[in-house]
Structures are given as C-alpha cells and as structure tokens.
Enzyme design. Structure first.
Site, short mmCIF file in Angstrom:
data_model
loop_
_atom_site.label_atom_id
_atom_site.label_comp_id
_atom_site.label_asym_id
_atom_site.label_seq_id
_atom_site.Cartn_x
_atom_site.Cartn_y
_atom_site.Cartn_z
N GLN A 159 13.61 58.92 49.74
CA GLN A 159 13.07 60.28 49.79
C GLN A 159 12.46 60.64 48.44
OE1 GLN A 159 15.66 63.22 51.60
NE2 GLN A 159 16.19 61.86 53.27
N CYS A 160 13.26 61.09 47.48
CA CYS A 160 12.66 61.34 46.17
C CYS A 160 12.32 60.03 45.48
CB CYS A 160 13.57 62.20 45.29
SG CYS A 160 14.83 61.30 44.37
N CYS A 189 16.33 56.85 43.00
CA CYS A 189 17.44 55.90 43.06
C CYS A 189 17.06 54.61 43.78
CB CYS A 189 18.64 56.53 43.76
SG CYS A 189 18.39 56.76 45.54
N GLY A 228 31.86 43.26 28.02
CA GLY A 228 31.11 43.92 29.10
C GLY A 228 30.47 45.22 28.68
N THR A 266 31.52 48.13 28.75
CA THR A 266 31.82 49.29 29.59
C THR A 266 32.67 50.32 28.86
OG1 THR A 266 33.74 48.13 30.49
CG2 THR A 266 31.68 47.97 31.72
N ASP A 275 43.49 50.87 36.43
CA ASP A 275 43.84 50.36 37.75
C ASP A 275 44.71 49.11 37.66
OD1 ASP A 275 42.61 51.75 40.16
OD2 ASP A 275 40.89 51.66 38.82
N ARG A 281 20.66 87.66 49.31
CA ARG A 281 20.54 86.77 50.48
C ARG A 281 21.91 86.51 51.12
NH1 ARG A 281 16.41 83.40 52.40
NH2 ARG A 281 17.14 81.65 53.66
N GLU A 283 16.95 73.29 53.85
CA GLU A 283 18.16 73.96 53.38
C GLU A 283 19.25 74.19 54.43
OE1 GLU A 283 17.02 76.79 49.76
OE2 GLU A 283 16.05 77.39 51.61
#
Length: 1305
Positions: free
Chosen positions: A78-79, A82, A235, A237, A335, A858, A1236
């Site tokens: 769409q946009c 990504c 890495g 990160t 984790d 609104r 919307e």
C-alpha cells in the site's frame, strides 16, 4: 555498500532496512544466506560477505524477481515503505529453502512490520511459494447486473487464476518461478567471497571510535587485556542499539567475527558445547539436530531452549545475535538465561592467564547487566548438558506481542525425580523480568525438594514464591501486580507439564493458542454497467474500462523493487546540511537560558536556529489558538519533547552530538497536569466546551426500569507510520523562492505555514510530495511545524537543509491519538431497549490545542454510532495537560467515541444477562427512515443489510453455542465472540473543505499527465484517479501518469483525510476529463475510426487546447448543522478470540467483516484498506499502549517498547465481504470512502475478549459488568480474569515512591 546502507538505514523503520547477507563457509564449501537489519549490521563486519538489497534481485527495467512480483500483484503493498523489507525476508528464505512451508513464511516475516496492509495479502501472495499450496482464485456468481467474485481455494498449485464467465478477469497473474539454479549463489559471488586475500587483522578508525577485528584467539585475548572496557561485538544487537538509540559511545570496539575458536560446535555424550560466537539461528539448528538424534529423556533442556529461541526477536535478529552475547549481556528479562541457568549449563572463559569454567547459576548474575565475569574475560563457549532420566525441563515466557517482542516475564524450570517415584530429588527455578537480574527462586525450590509432586506441595510453593518474588511500586517496566501474578501462573503451568510427564494427563492450561493463518476470503462486486458519476444514469461500458476492477496499486512494482522514491530518498545536494532538534526535558518549566556555545564549537556545526532567527511569524494557528514554532528564553515549555531550537550541521551524526551538547537552563514551575482527572480538578480546558442533546434525559431516567453508571478509559495510540517525518527545504538564489519537499498530507498547510514563518508571499513557496510512507493523520499540523523550522534553517544558512526524525524523536515530538476518559449513565428497560443515555468525554488534548477542538466536536456528532436512543446527551471537554499535544489520527476521535457507547451497550447486556448482539440489533439499532441526534435524516437499510449479512456469513447462531461449550470444557482457555456495527459519516463536516481541483495535460504522443490536490500515502488514491481518467477519456491505464502533488500545479488544496480523498479529487479529475473529452468531440466525429493518438495529433494541429483544469465543490446545501456529512459508510464485524486466562494472551480466531462501500472503484485496494484499518483498530483496542513516566517523559519510544500488530496477530481466518447492490448518489461512480471507518471495528476483538473474560470470571463466582480499559493488553486482560493467582498477590500500598508509569488518560 555505504550508499546502500544509508539508503536502507532509515531511522527506526523496521522492515524496510532488511537486506540479505551471504557468507561463504570454506570448511563446508557452502554459502549461507541470512536476512539482517541494515541498521544493526556494521560495515566493518562485512569483509568477505556479499550484501544484497532489494535493488539487487530485480527491477522494472529488466526483470522482476518472483518475490517482488507476487507481493505487488497480490495487492500486498500500500504505502510501500515496508515492502522492500518483506521482499528481502522472503527472498532470503527462498535462497535457503526453495519450497518453504507456511510456518517458514510466517517465521521469516515475523521480524517485519507493516502499518497499512493488515498482512493478509502479503501472506496470501507468498503462500503461492509453498510446496503444498492452496492458491487464491476467483470464481463467479451472477445476480442481476452484478457478478460477485469469491476468493476461494484450488488444489492446483501452478494454476493461479481461472477465467470466469464475464471475460477472463484476473486479480493477479504470477510469472513462472525462477529455476532453482538461479536462486543459488553465482560462481562470481563465490569467487569474491572465497578467494579473498589472506586474512589479517583489520582496524577502522573514525572520528571518535576505533574498530578492531582480530583473526586469532591469542590476538583477541591480548586486545581484551589491553582494552578491558571495550565491548566485544558480534551481532551488534546490544552495542548497536545503545549507540544508535541511546547515544552510548565506545572509543574501542573489538569484533572477533573471524576468530574460529568462537564458532565451534562439539557434541559430546554428556552434552553439546556451542561456541559463544554462534548466532542464535545456528544454535537453533544445532539443538534441532540434537533433539532428532538423541533419546527424548536426554533432550528436555534442548527442547525447552528451542521453544524460547523461536520467540527471540525476529529472524533478522536471530541471524546475527549470538549465544555468548546473550549470556554476557545479562539482561534482566533475557529469554535464554533463565533456562540456561535452570538447565545446569556452564561457560568456558578465557583470559591471558588461561581458561576456567564457571557454572551459569544464581551466583553468576549479580546486578543489572552485571555478572561475575571480569572485564578482561572472554566467553569462549557454552556447554549445555543433556537432561537426565527422571528430569523434566520447561521454559515459558510472556511478552506484549506473540513474536518479536522482549518478554515481560520469562522462566526456566527444572525438576529431577527419584527413580520410579514422584518425589522431587532436585529442583531449579529461574525467572527473568522480576528484578534487576535473572532471579533464582531458591527458597521455592527448597520448599518443593524432597516432597511428592502434588497439589499440597504446589500450594506451599505458591506461598513461598509470593514472598520470595517482590517488586516495588516504581520497579522499572511497571506492571508490578501482573508480573508477580505471572510468576505464579507460569509455575502452575510447569506443575501441569510435570504432572503430564508423570501421569500422562492433559489440561487446557498446557495447550498453546492456535496460530495457523488460513487463506483470506474476500467477496466483492464487479460493476458491469457504467453510471454517471453522480446521477447514476446507466451508460455503455467500455471493454477496457478499469473502474470496478481489482487493479494493482500503480506503484506496487516500484515499491517491491525499491525504485519508489520517498522524501529521504532524494539525492543529497551540493552544500546540503542536516537539521537536528533540541527538545525540552521538562514538562512544565520556564527557560532561563539557552547556551549554544558548546554546540557551535562542535565539529561540523554550521549554526544553531532559535526563535530569534525566525524572520516572520513566530507562531502557527490551526484552530484559532497560537502555537509557538520554537520556544524562546523566559518562555514556558509545557511538555517533554517540545521543540526549543535546532542545530544545523554537515552530517546527521554531527548534528545529534551538537544537539546533545547544547545546554538549556530551566526553572521548574508548579502544578503539572498529566491526566484528565487532574485537568478537571484544576479546570484546565481548551474552550469551548460542547454539549449535544436530543429529548429529555431527566424524564427518561425516571421512566427507565434500570439505570447503570460506568466508565471506560481509552488509551492513546502512536501513528507509527513507517516513514518518519521527513523534509528537505531548498532556498532559491533569487526572488526569495523556497522549494519544500516533504512527507505530508496537507501541502498547502505546509506552504502557508512556511510562507508566514519566513515572512514571504505564499507564491514564493512550492511544496512537493511524491508519495508518503504512511500518515494516518499524523502528517498535517506536525509536518507543517517541522517544515517551518527547517525552512528557517535554510533561509538563514542559504543552504539546502534536510530534516528526518528518528523513530524515538518522532514518537516523542509528534503526539498521537487522543486518550479519552468516557463516563456514562444509561437508562434502559427489561427488554434491553435504551431510552436515555448521558455521556461525558474527557479528552486529553496535551499541551497545545492542535486539532483537539475539532476532534472533540466529531466525537459528539458520532456518539450515537448505529443506535436510535431517543433521549441522548453528549458532553465533551478538551483537557489542557503537560503531555505532548495529541493530534489527528485515522478516525478523528470516532474510534474513541464509539467504543464508549459500545461499552455502555455491553454493560446493559451484562446487567440483563442477554447476548450483546440482541441488545444491539433487536432493541436499539436504527430501523426505517431515521434522524440522528443532530437531526440528520438517513435511511439505515444498508446498515441493517450489513448486520443480517454479517450474522449469516459469520455463522453467529452456530458459533455462539460452540463458544459456550468450549468455555464449559476448558478452565484456563476461554473464547468470546462479539458482533459490532458502525455508521460512519464521511467528509470533513465543513463546507469549505469539501472542494478539490485538478490539472490534466494531454501530450502530443497521447500520454496523459494528471495533477491533483490529493496525496498518495498507501490508500491507492493515485491508482483510483488513474482509473477515473481511463474511463472518462477511454484510454488504457498505461497512458496515464501522476508525477507528484505540487502546490505550484494545483493550489489551495485541502488535506487528504476524512476518507474523502477519492470523493473530492476523483470528481475534480472527472471534471477536467469531461472538459477535454468534449473539446475532442469534433475531432472524433471527423474521424470515428481513428485512434486516440491520431485524435490528439489532429487536435494539436487544429489548435485545440489539450490541457484543462477541473474543479468540484460538493453541494453547499448538504452541509448544515443538521447535515454535516454527505453520506454514511456502514459496516459490521464479528470477531472470535481465544484467551489464555493465566497470562492474558489472546488470539483472534476469526474475523468476518461486511462493508457497504457502494460500488467500489477498486475492490482490491478497498479490501486492503479494510484489512489494514481493522488491524490498526485491533492494535488500538488490545495492544498498543503508550506509557509516560511520572515526570511526563514518554517511555515507549520505539518498536522495542511500543508494539503494533505483526504477522502473528492476523486473524487465523480473515473474511471480508463488500455489500452488493449498494448505491451512493453523493460520490464518484457511486463509491464510498473507506479509509477510516473500519478502524473502529477492531473493537469487536476487544468486546470478544470481554466475553471471554466474563466466562473466566464466572468460574471464580463473579458476574455483572466490570471495568476493562483499552488497550486490553495481556496485563489488563489477565488481571480482569481475577484468577486465584491474581488474588494471591497482596495489594500494593501507596507509598512515597511514584509508579513507573502513569495511568492515563
């Protein structure tokens, strides 16, 4: 590589930055392909690797790669911001696994984010690569003049589409998959990676940092001895995040990525030894092999680790993050560390003196990110032993999102039984996320050791565990009660797993939530007859007419190839400089002094821009109240993140350093206001306060058989557009002209604001917008303010100035959706009929009015939603607080307004013990010719049709009893189902905004250039406009082009917002095309057999103008106080969820949406908008939580802390139906706006969760309405279930310490 890295390294833009790294493994003569985030991949580490970006696999000039082609033609873009990241994640998967499973695909895409599409089209497009695949095809049924296209399944893997009776219309056509050989690494690529010169130590020197890459272990040890404080980066990160987002600098960095001793894997009889430098993906592969090759009793720890590894970050993170780095970083919510500690693992360490082995136990972790490792010690390897006979090992985690999210609480638990008995011989329990470091529940383990594994032992363990795990009210991360409750519920889950091991029993608490995403189903109509755009008179339809057809987005292919140009993709110009902002660190204070001297002395700094440098107007006014562009000395700052001044430097990095060095002296002011309650207490409001009423509520309350009062807190929401605020301002050399290239929804607003700020006429400022990478309302007022500051910098320095916000800056500065406190009093009868309602909205507007006054208005106009309440009063106030100003967001207050009413309806149903859909439909839904509470007449027939159709399509009558039966049979898993309608008024509500203009040129070769005032930001506006031009001029789409939106081509534009872009701009373009077509009529009559090109050539020879403006204004008489909207869009959604009562996690099992959008101009784009809006609404109501500190600073400043929906959150069955036979005489071609309205339907998931929670509360003896705020995160859902684990946690006593985060609104 450097140039490509800069192109991909967009600030905080998860997904677009994904690239593929290929490394040649000499020992195995193989090539490994890894997806990675460019922002975390240091160029210094890429020696000997090949980097492939999206531009390297295919383009529109040569040939597309199948991965690019399928996402484009499956309407998965769409946009488009990504899309390259999605493409590269899938491309890397196919390089490694040409025939993936659906599990492989969802895992590969798990590290990518998208804000527009809702992911379903992306998944369905890539589903076609599966070895066992059900491709999407379209079949047909004919009714009257309309054919209905149904998305269904076929088992023929190579046949993508079948022809249907109306003429072989195809939704998307896939090219043949490239042969497997072409997906392998070329011989040349192998050569440049494998035939590199002999390896030597590498050193890279920067202005403030030296990067050293050794090749031998001895050299590494020597470097670590010489520089003990230097981080070891593998890495990146950890160090990369702290450097990029927190500004932490390390003068020396050691990167031993070529030291072979760190990458060894050795499998022994007693366990496996894995090199500390092995990536988590490698660890995952090693453990999978171990699980397959060893007896089950020896793989307990390995299986538990594998379960955790699948949730650590996304695939891009796991490909580079290392096992040793994970251990040594010692994050408190790691984790892996709890399960490694519980599983009796150990570390092999190396120093100059030699090696030593240390156990990974309770003594290893000593504080926040601190261990017993000495500064000069290196972790060489991690030894993971096999589990022993009679040993059970499990790991559990809870996170705010199912995948790619840091855990809230994580745990590793191990129990070892005496042979042939249930008596505990040894036990080990570790938690992450409940303290400053990995926590060992030693007392709990001791309590259980030596006792039989039964409920009595469990209850004793609970008592000890509650006392052992303590968290203060201001503990970092907040959620104190929830986290403590999780320690108990996860321990209970472990108890059940062990019981299953001992007695082979099952329990719902052990079963995971469902996760397999099925193919999407969508149904829409194809228009077979052509109608006048407004009068609906039937006309003859051209065979090439694209209106009503599922035409792919006009830029989809360039999105997928990376060729689409966004604002920050504009090449750097000569003498260009970068703008960095300096923002307030105080929520309410007076600026005493701004010291710019240190900043001006920094390298590369050109100037500092303050309020004194503004040549024109120093404020902007969007709703009649002035807002400062920059804050001056002796003036108050009113929120953290308010822009004070800006630094102009030659590079972005120099600008950031100088901005950090600039010193602002404050004097704190009293009476900070953050919440709506505080604002009410201090009467801090933006005028005026509004009331809208019909009927006599006081009399009605006296007649009501029941009266109930309740409230709901609706949290805010961050826009999280993929492209952050971006702009480039170029001053001209003459006539005071300024060109502004920016990402905005409202170029005219930016134009006027810049002109006023610079003190020049608007005709000297031209604003240019090619496309926008997502906006959702957040790029109107905020973009204009930022453009003003950038323009002042360009004006003063006389140089081009670029400003691109990083994600954290954007979230801090720009604000988001308004948080709302909704209170209501409702009077109703025994049958559920509501006869009176009094609703109060308290809107947290923030520190400036922005558009809050309009949003509040609104909210009142739309408060009735779809319900005919005869006596209704709504009141709203915009609260002035010391938080960053809230602004426009998709829906413009309607999602907050309507969820309050729907919550009221739900409370009525719970009070009466009736199904909520019965109270909605039978008693209160509008029926027959009706009037709203503001006296607008309308016919709700289509609303009723949507309700009936959704009820039928969703099989609600069958599924509700099935849900009840599921809840009866399962104690710890509950399901809920809810159906919610919407009646959404389309348009701005102000007549001056209901106009648009366009400019259409026809060139001598027959090609057409269109300019209009709308912005393409993913909603497919340009594509629909091209379809309009194609129909009106009767030419193919290939001849039509839209270059950009520019204020010098089409002046005085209105914002692209309010779901009104196609309605307004489509009609303006239609008007221009009508003018041109009429001019060409004499030429066509002279040569009826001619072609379009011949007609144009003749017209030019005959001096007929081939350029025309178009203008359209909607009927003025339509816009009155009693009719603020042209028409309503109707929709109904039914959603079902499954909830884990122990953790509050949920999964949307199914969602069915029926939408009345008239006759869709492009059903594929509209369905994409529907799914994307629904997912954004799902995030608003169940996931996306903004958290502010007690001092007003935003905690959640990036994707690490703020979680939007990802692939893992897509409904497992997602069905969309467009209501057939609908007409709309007020919009072009009988279409309706759709951008919307559907956001609100995400609330159906929220109310389904409330149904599930109600079932859980029933099990503990609770009934009736209960409070549940939005977003209903796992924390709020879990605590609302009120299980006995929640009840075990003692209530937090109010003390001197403030909580970590405030309760808003």
């Amino acid at each position: 590589i450097t140039r490509k890295r800069e192109e991909k390294k967009k600030p905080g833009k998860k997904g677009r930055e994904t690239c593929c790294g290929s490394e040649h493994e000499e020992r195995q003569t193989t090539t490994d392909h890894l997806s990675a985030n460019a922002c975390l991949m240091p160029i210094c580490q890429l020696h000997g690797a090949a980097v492939t970006t999206v531009e390297g696999i295919g383009n529109t000039k040569t040939r597309l790669h199948p991965v690019q082609e399928r996402i484009a033609k499956a309407h998965g873009s769409q946009c488009g911001f990504c899309t390259p990241g999605m493409v590269m994640s899938m491309y890397t998967l196919l390089r490694n696994k040409p025939k993936p499973s659906m599990e492989d695909i969802t895992e590969a895409l798990g590290g990518n984010l998208c804000r527009c599409t809702g992911y379903q089209e992306i998944i369905d497009g890539y589903r076609t690569f599966c070895e066992v695949c059900h491709h999407g095809t379209f079949t047909t049924r004919i009714q009257a003049d309309t054919s209905f296209l149904c998305y269904s399944k076929t088992s023929e893997a190579d046949q993508i589409l079948k022809a249907f009776s109306t003429g072989k219309k195809k939704v998307f056509m896939l090219i043949t998959v490239l042969p497997q050989s072409t997906l392998k690494c070329s011989s040349y690529l192998r050569y440049i990676m494998a035939e590199s010169p002999e390896q030597t130590t590498q050193k890279f020197h920067g202005e403030r940092m030296t990067w050293i890459s050794p090749i031998t272990l001895d050299e590494l040890v020597q470097l670590k001895t010489q520089y003990p404080q230097a981080p070891v980066v593998m890495g990146n990160t950890n160090v990369g995040e702290y450097k990029g987002f927190k500004g932490v600098l390390h003068p020396i960095i050691i990167s031993p990525t070529r030291v072979r001793e760190l990458f060894g894997v050795e499998q022994r009889p007693e366990g496996v030894c894995i090199g500390a430098g092995c990536s988590l993906s490698t660890v995952q592969s090693v453990l999978e092999r171990c699980v397959c090759s060893l007896p089950a009793e020896h793989t307990q720890t390995y299986a538990a680790l594998l379960g955790q590894l699948r949730h650590v970050g996304g695939q891009q993170i796991r490909n580079v993050a290392t096992l040793g780095g994970n251990v040594a970083s010692a994050y408190p919510n790691s984790d892996l560390n709890p399960i490694l500690a519980a599983g009796r693992c150990s570390l092999l360490l190396q120093t100059k003196e030699g090696k030593r082995r240390v156990p990974l136990d309770k003594d290893f972790f000593v504080g926040f990110r601190k261990t017993t490792l000495r500064p000069d010690e290196l972790v060489l390897s991690v030894f993971i032993p096999i589990s022993r006979k009679g040993e059970v090992v499990r790991a559990f985690r809870h996170a705010p999102r199912k995948t790619n999210a840091l855990p809230t609480v994580t745990t590793g638990m191990r129990v070892w039984f005496h042979d042939g008995s249930d008596v505990v011989r040894e036990m080990s329990v570790y938690y992450g996320g409940v303290g400053a470091c990995t926590f060992c529940a030693e007392r709990t383990s001791q309590q259980v050791t030596g006792r039989p594994w039964n409920e009595a032992t469990l209850n004793e363990a609970y008592r000890v565990l509650v006392d052992e795990v303590t968290l203060g009210v201001s503990a970092p991360g907040g959620q104190v009660v929830f986290r403590r409750s999780l320690t108990l519920s996860l321990f209970f889950r472990f108890y059940l797993h062990v019981l299953q091991y001992l007695k082979d029993m099952q329990n719902s608490a052990m079963e995971p939530l469902p996760c397999v995403i099925g193919p999407g189903y969508q149904e829409f109509q194809v228009i077979l007859t052509l109608h006048h755009p407004i009068t609906l008179c039937a006309q003859v339809r051209s065979a090439q007419d694209p209106v009503g057809q599922p035409v792919p987005h006009s830029s989809a292919l360039t999105h997928a190839t990376g060729e689409a140009v966004y604002c920050d993709d504009i090449p750097h110009m000569n003498r260009e400089v970068f703008l960095s902002l300096v923002t307030s660190t105080k929520a309410h204070a007076k600026i005493i002094h701004i010291d710019v001297s240190r900043a001006l002395d920094m390298p590369g700094v050109v100037d500092v821009i303050t309020a004194k440098d503004i040549p024109g107007q120093k404020f902007q006014s969007f709703t009649g109240i002035n807002e400062e562009v920059l804050v001056e000395e002796e003036v108050r700052v009113t929120c953290v993140g308010q822009i004070i001044c800006a630094v102009v430097a030659d590079t972005k990095q120099h600008g950031k350093l100088a901005a950090a060095a600039l010193k602002v002296t404050y004097e704190d002011l009293p009476d900070r206001i953050f919440t709506t309650e505080e604002a009410v207490e201090q009467c801090s409001f933006y005028a005026p306060q509004r009331t809208l009423q019909r009927g006599d509520i006081h009399m009605a309350f006296q007649e009501a058989e029941h009266i109930y009062e309740g409230e709901i807190r609706v949290g805010g929401q961050e826009h999280f557009y993929m492209e952050t605020q971006s702009m480039l301002v170029i001053p001209a050399r003459e006539q005071k002209e300024v060109k502004v290239y920016l990402s905005t929804q409202h170029p005219t607003c930016a134009q006027m604001s810049v002109a006023e700020t610079l003190g020049i006429p608007a005709n000297r400022v031209s604003c240019h917008v090619k496309r926008v990478g997502g906006a959702f309302g957040g790029k109107i007022t905020k973009a204009s303010i930022l453009a003003c500051i950038t323009a002042v910098a360009a004006w003063k320095t006389e140089r081009p100035v670029r400003c691109v916000l990083e994600r954290g800056e954007d979230m801090l500065i720009t604000g988001g959706r308004h948080p709302v406190l909704g209170k209501y009093k409702v009077g109703f009868m025994n049958d559920g009929k509501i006869i009176a309602a009094d609703v109060h909205y308290f809107v947290n507007a923030g520190n400036t009015p922005d558009e809050s006054v309009l949003v509040r208005r609104r909210m009142l106009v739309q408060l009735d939603n779809a319900y005919n309440i005869p006596n209704l009063r709504g009141q709203s106030v915009a609260c002035k607080t010391n938080l960053p100003s809230s602004t426009a967001f998709r829906g413009f207050g309607v999602p907050q307004s309507m969820v309050v009413i729907e919550n009221m309806i739900h409370d009525v149903a719970m009070t009466l013990g009736r199904p909520a859909e019965e109270v909605r439909d039978r008693m209160n839904l509008y029926k027959g010719l009706s009037r709203t509470h503001y006296k607008m007449e309308f016919d709700p027939e289509n609303l009723h049709c949507c309700w009936v159709e959704c009820k039928k399509r969703s099989e609600l009558g069958r599924r509700r009893p099935a849900v009840a039966e599921f809840n009866r049979r399962n104690r710890w898993k509950k399901r809920g189902i809810a159906m919610v309608p919407i009646k959404y008024g389309v348009g701005f509500g102000h007549s001056f905004l209901q106009q648009a203009a366009a400019l259409v040129h026809i060139y001598k070769d027959g090609s057409v250039l269109v300019s209009h005032g709308g912005i393409e930001m993913g909603q497919g506006l340009h594509t629909k406009v091209q379809q309009v031009v194609s129909r009106e001029l009767n030419i193919p789409l290939s001849l039509i082009h839209i270059s950009e939106t520019c204020t010098s081509a089409v002046p005085n534009t209105n914002p692209t917002a309010a779901s009104f872009g196609t309605d307004a701009n489509g009609m303006a373009v239609w008007d221009a095309c009508q003018t041109l077509y009429k001019r060409l009529e004499p030429v066509r009559k002279k040569d009826p057999s001619g072609t379009w090109k011949s007609w144009i050539a003749t017209a030019f020879q005959e001096r007929i103008s081939l350029s025309a403006t178009g203008f359209y204004r909607f009927y003025v008489e339509l816009f009155t106080l009693t009719k603020p909207y042209t028409y309503f869009t109707y929709a109904v959604c039914c959603s079902e969820v499954e909830l884990d009562c122990l953790t509050g996690e949920y999964r949307t099992v199914r969602a069915d949406i029926v939408v009345d959008i008239g006759k869709s101009i492009n059903p594929a784009i509209d369905i994409g908008q529907i799914k994307g809006a629904f997912m954004q609404g799902l995030g608003l109501y169940t996931m996306e939580e903004l958290k502010f500190s007690p001092s007003g600073s935003l905690h959640t400043r990036g994707p690490g802390q703020y979680k939007i929906p990802a692939v893992c959150d897509v409904p497992l069955q997602f069905n969309v139906y467009l209501l057939p036979g609908s007409q709309n005489p007020f919009a072009i071609y009988s279409s309706k706006g759709i951008g919307e309205p559907i956001v609100f339907l995400g609330s159906s998931v929220f109310f389904a969760m409330k149904e599930a929670i109600t079932a859980a509360r029933t099990d503990v003896g609770l009934s009736g309405p209960f409070p549940l705020r939005t977003p209903a995160t796992p924390e709020h859902a879990c605590l609302a279930c009120n299980t006995h684990f929640n009840q075990m946690i003692p209530k937090m006593e109010a003390g001197t310490s403030p909580p970590w985060a405030m309760e808003l609104p």
